[in-house]
Write a protein that holds these residues in place. Structure first.
Motif: not given
Length: 887
Positions: A303-304, A594-597, A610-617
């Motif tokens: 989650p964001a 960072e987009p979160r979906l 279920k599906m998910a996409y996330s970017q983290m830094t």
């Protein structure tokens, strides 16, 4: 006589009131009586008459209702409400219950809505129940309680049945005719016997089901039944049994999640980051299970609201404290003793929770070493406390703190130093002294938070937090200088300190939207190894000298927004973004958007995709000094030369409920890592000729695999089977000739089986069996003689060198182990007592801790043979026992 009449009058009123209450409650429940349909085809009037015939309900309705001549229904045993909703699907209506009469009232335009807000609490302790499901079972509208038990939901005007469910508790229900905004409390009662124990979050009805992927909620009572080393209940070791999560080696409490390192896990204690979560060099975690209320692990689909790490979030919430009664638990084991006490400070207004754990290695060793010249000592402790105060129905204050420390010390080089008498004359008197060394590390954590509800739909949590982790080495030496005894000391320390302020807001405009947003400002202070040397020569001024880097101050700012909403009746989406800024030493800013979906689609009520996409830094790095976590590892920030680490993760999951309490889930993932760090092959931690940035090289990583979980949650026999297939690789231009190689803790196959069997209310058994592919290891392939050069100034320095062809090209032997534990409980007049006994490594598997080469010489031929050997940390079965009392 008037007195008698008055008594009869009051009694009559009481009886009438009871009858009215019962009538009202029964009337509210008539909408949930089941109707058996002999046919699924008929007119509106036919089905209304059938309901009246079977239930004795009387309908009253307006001629404005849209009656149809024919309906084709798909239900066989619907409730009255389900049938009415199907009959009047084209003209939505309110149902007003009056005893056994139901008034059907058509709605003109959009139905009027009101807000129901409140809290989900434990009925006896008033402890908040986190992530409890709150829903309307017929309309399939719902929400979840937040980290403080608060919920808010908008419902149409009219009759409402609101339910709440939580693992290990009886379902709660509220029936009401909703005419205005309302505040309610779900006071949930624990089940006498847990017929449903969930490690993956309890499944909720239909469209209420969560969008979260890669998320596991671990009940604390489940954790306490896992057989553990020396009887120490350990949250982190229980987490290691779940698919996709691996340990760094036998006995260690590190977490390696989906190809990431231990520094890539965001460990939170009541929202405050913890930078070293281990005791005894990683054998135990710092979390005292008696002080923990809730544990959540997020491996993907982040989650964001979470940020700052690449691989996982370990979100741990501590007990607020019992608001009704004083209660406690105390236990004693082979390694440590624990005590936890909670209770009200001001009943229904304020409560507290305090827990303490301490080892007694130092006490035992002091007895064993009474006659020894050199003495060593080791101990660790944990202290948790949490206080809360209810300012009003809309405001509450919380204060929480944690103090934990490990320290190992040794006294050696015993000496007798002559001392002078007060008159200055030399005597034969002496004082015994030792040289001393102390090594240790500690965490100090504290937070103050204020929660406030604005109106009915906005919840705010404002927090000021402090986190301080330090590693230290203290050494004191006695020495002779110019015939006089003097003293010298050296103190080395490193670590990281955070001071932060943040606000998190939950906005619940409707059951189809749950909006979260907020921001934070963090002041990081890094201590990258500071060495202080003090000389105290008798008769002169002490000399204080400091070596190493100075403290580095780095600000960081974060902001996030996310919405959990229904896009279609069967499609639920969580969408958001996390934004951050980090300042370097020159004033340069690194930034990240960072987009979160994540999304969930219900194929059937018991089968979802279920599906998910996330970017983290991640803006900070842990420089490792060994293949296992050590307190000497340095936390350092990004710099003008060292960029932040970044990760992108994709996940696809399936969840199927075979029957009630029997679930199967499968999740596939792919993760890409950028700008990860490693030491160059030509340098190392103890290369003091250059600064830390020049010792490092930057590369990329890749991890993919799938995780299978088969989980049985009901009955006397409960547990799960978890299997993970994964592949994790790294690539650095300056390592391994630029070729890709397995990551240090790449483990192809990982199996965990955990099961508990409840023989009776007094006796239960827990069994765990784990298997894992051996970790990659770098071994030399050739040993060759390196003669001394003829021009060398010093003779006799010839030696042997070793050739390493490829990095991590070999693997250690496979790992597997069986642990068994029993719990014997007995109720007492004052509470209960519990004996926990068990055996770790029951069949004595000699799992490798590390491998090494050893040379052996043939006495007859003089031939030297070199062989590869292993060291096993726990080569034999290890029993444990612990005694616990609750009062």
């Amino acid at each position: 006589m008037p007195i008698i009449l008055n008594h009869i009058y009051k009694s009559t009123l009481l009886v009438l009131l009871i009858l009215l209450i019962n009538t009202s409650l029964n009337g509210q429940n008539v909408l949930y009586r089941q109707v058996e349909l002999n046919t699924t085809t008929g007119s509106t009037l036919y089905f209304l008459s059938e309901i009246e015939r079977q239930t004795n309900i009387v309908f009253s309705y307006s001629n404005q209702l849209c009656f149809q001549e024919e309906h084709q229904l798909t239900m066989q045993l619907p409730t009255v409400r389900q049938l009415l909703d199907a009959l009047f699907i084209n003209c939505p209506s309110n149902y007003i219950v009056r005893g056994s009469k139901i008034i059907i009232q058509p709605i003109d335009g959009e139905p009027q809505k009101f807000v129901i807000k409140g809290y989900v609490l434990d009925s006896s302790s008033k402890e908040a129940l986190i992530q409890a499901n709150v829903y309307e079972p017929e309309l399939l509208l719902g929400t979840m309680s937040n980290n403080f038990g608060f919920f808010s939901i908008s419902m149409p005007k009219g009759f409402v049945h609101l339910s709440s469910s939580y693992v290990g508790y009886k379902n709660g229900h509220h029936y009401m005719n909703l005419e205005s905004d309302t505040t309610i409390y779900f006071m949930m009662e624990p089940k006498a016997e847990l017929d449903e124990i969930a490690v993956v979050g309890e499944r909720v009805p239909g469209a209420v089901k969560s969008t979260r992927t890669g998320t596991i909620d671990v009940p604390i009572e489940q954790i306490k039944k896992v057989p553990v080393y020396l009887g120490e209940v350990d949250i982190v070791k229980s987490i290691q049994l779940l698919p996709g999560i691996q340990s760094g080696g036998e006995g260690f409490s590190e977490l390696y999640v989906r190809g990431g390192g231990p520094d890539q896990n965001l460990v939170l204690m009541d929202d405050v980051p913890i930078y070293n979560a281990s005791h005894l060099l990683g054998f135990f975690s710092i979390f005292n299970a008696d002080a923990v209320n809730n544990v959540r692990v997020i491996k993907g689909g982040f989650p964001a609201r979470y940020g700052g790490r690449l691989s996982s979030v370990i979100d741990i919430r501590m007990y607020d404290g019992n608001n009704e009664d004083f209660k406690g638990v105390a236990s004693i084991g082979l390694l440590s003793s624990k005590l936890a006490v909670e209770g009200p400070l001001i009943k229904d207004k304020s409560s507290f929770s305090v827990s303490l754990r301490r080892t007694y290695f130092d006490v035992l060793t002091s007895v064993w070493q009474l006659k020894e010249v050199d003495k060593s000592r080791y101990y660790f402790y944990d202290f948790n406390t949490k206080l809360n105060y209810k300012l009003s129905d809309n405001d509450r204050l919380y204060f929480s703190a944690y103090l934990g420390k490990d320290q190992y010390g040794i006294s050696y080089n015993e000496q007798f130093i002559p001392v002078e008498s007060p008159d200055g004359k030399q005597t034969e008197q002496t004082v015994k002294t030792y040289d001393e060394s102390d090594i240790g590390w500690r965490n100090y954590v504290g937070s103050v938070r204020w929660i406030h509800t604005f109106g009915n739909k906005l919840f705010a949590n404002t927090t000021v937090a402090y986190s301080d982790y330090r590693f230290f080495i203290d050494q004191t030496l006695n020495y002779m200088s110019d015939g006089v005894w003097s003293k010298g000391s050296q103190n080395y320390y490193s670590g990281i300190r955070d001071l932060s302020a943040k606000i998190d807001l939950d906005y619940m405009p409707s059951p189809k939207h749950y909006v979260r947003f907020g921001g934070s400002a963090i002041s990081h202070t890094f201590y990258p190894g500071i060495d202080v040397v003090l000389r105290e020569i008798a008769g002169s001024t002490p000399v204080d000298t400091t070596f190493g880097g100075t403290a580095m101050h780095r600000p960081e700012f974060r902001f996030y927004v996310e919405d959990d909403f229904h896009l279609l009746p069967r499609l639920k989406v969580n969408m958001g973004g996390h934004f951050s800024l980090f300042q370097t030493e020159s004033g340069k800013y690194y930034w990240s958007a960072e987009p979160r979906l994540s999304a969930r689609f219900l194929i059937k009520d018991n089968f979802s995709v279920k599906m998910a996409y996330s970017q983290m830094t991640q803006y900070m790095h842990l420089l490792r000094t060994a293949t296992v976590a050590m307190p000497t590892d340095l936390w350092l920030p990004v710099s003008d030369q060292i960029a932040p680490m970044r990760a992108t993760q994709h996940a696809l999951g399936f969840e199927y409920e075979i029957s009630k309490g029997f679930n199967v889930s499968l999740e596939l993932y792919y993760k890409k890592l950028q700008d990860i760090l490693a030491y160059k092959e030509t340098t190392g931690y103890f290369d003091f000729a250059s600064d830390w940035q020049s010792k490092l090289t930057v590369g990329n990583g890749e991890s993919y695999g799938f995780e299978l979980l088969v989980h049985r949650k009901m009955g006397n026999l409960t547990g799960w089977f978890g299997y993970t297939y994964s592949k994790s690789t790294n690539q650095f231009d300056e390592l391994n000739n630029g070729k890709e190689f397995p990551a240090n803790f790449d483990r192809t196959h990982d199996i965990s089986i955990y099961s508990t069997y409840q023989f009776s209310k007094k006796v239960d058994m827990g069994v765990t069996w784990t298997f894992g592919t051996g970790n990659p290891i770098t071994l030399p392939e050739t040993k060759y003689y390196a003669p001394q050069l003829p021009t060398a100034e010093v003779n006799g320095n010839a030696s042997y060198n070793q050739l390493i062809n490829e990095r991590n090209s070999y693997r250690m032997p496979n790992f597997h182990r069986l642990d068994i534990g029993f719990n014997f409980k007995k109720e007492k007049r004052w509470g209960s007592r519990l004996w926990s006994v068990g055996v770790m490594n029951s069949y004595g598997r000699q799992n490798p801790f590390f491998l090494y080469f050893a040379d052996s010489e043939n006495e007859q031929t003089g031939e030297v043979t070199r062989s590869l050997k292993q060291f096993s940390l726990f080569p034999i079965p290890i029993p444990y026992v612990r005694y616990t009392v609750k009062f």
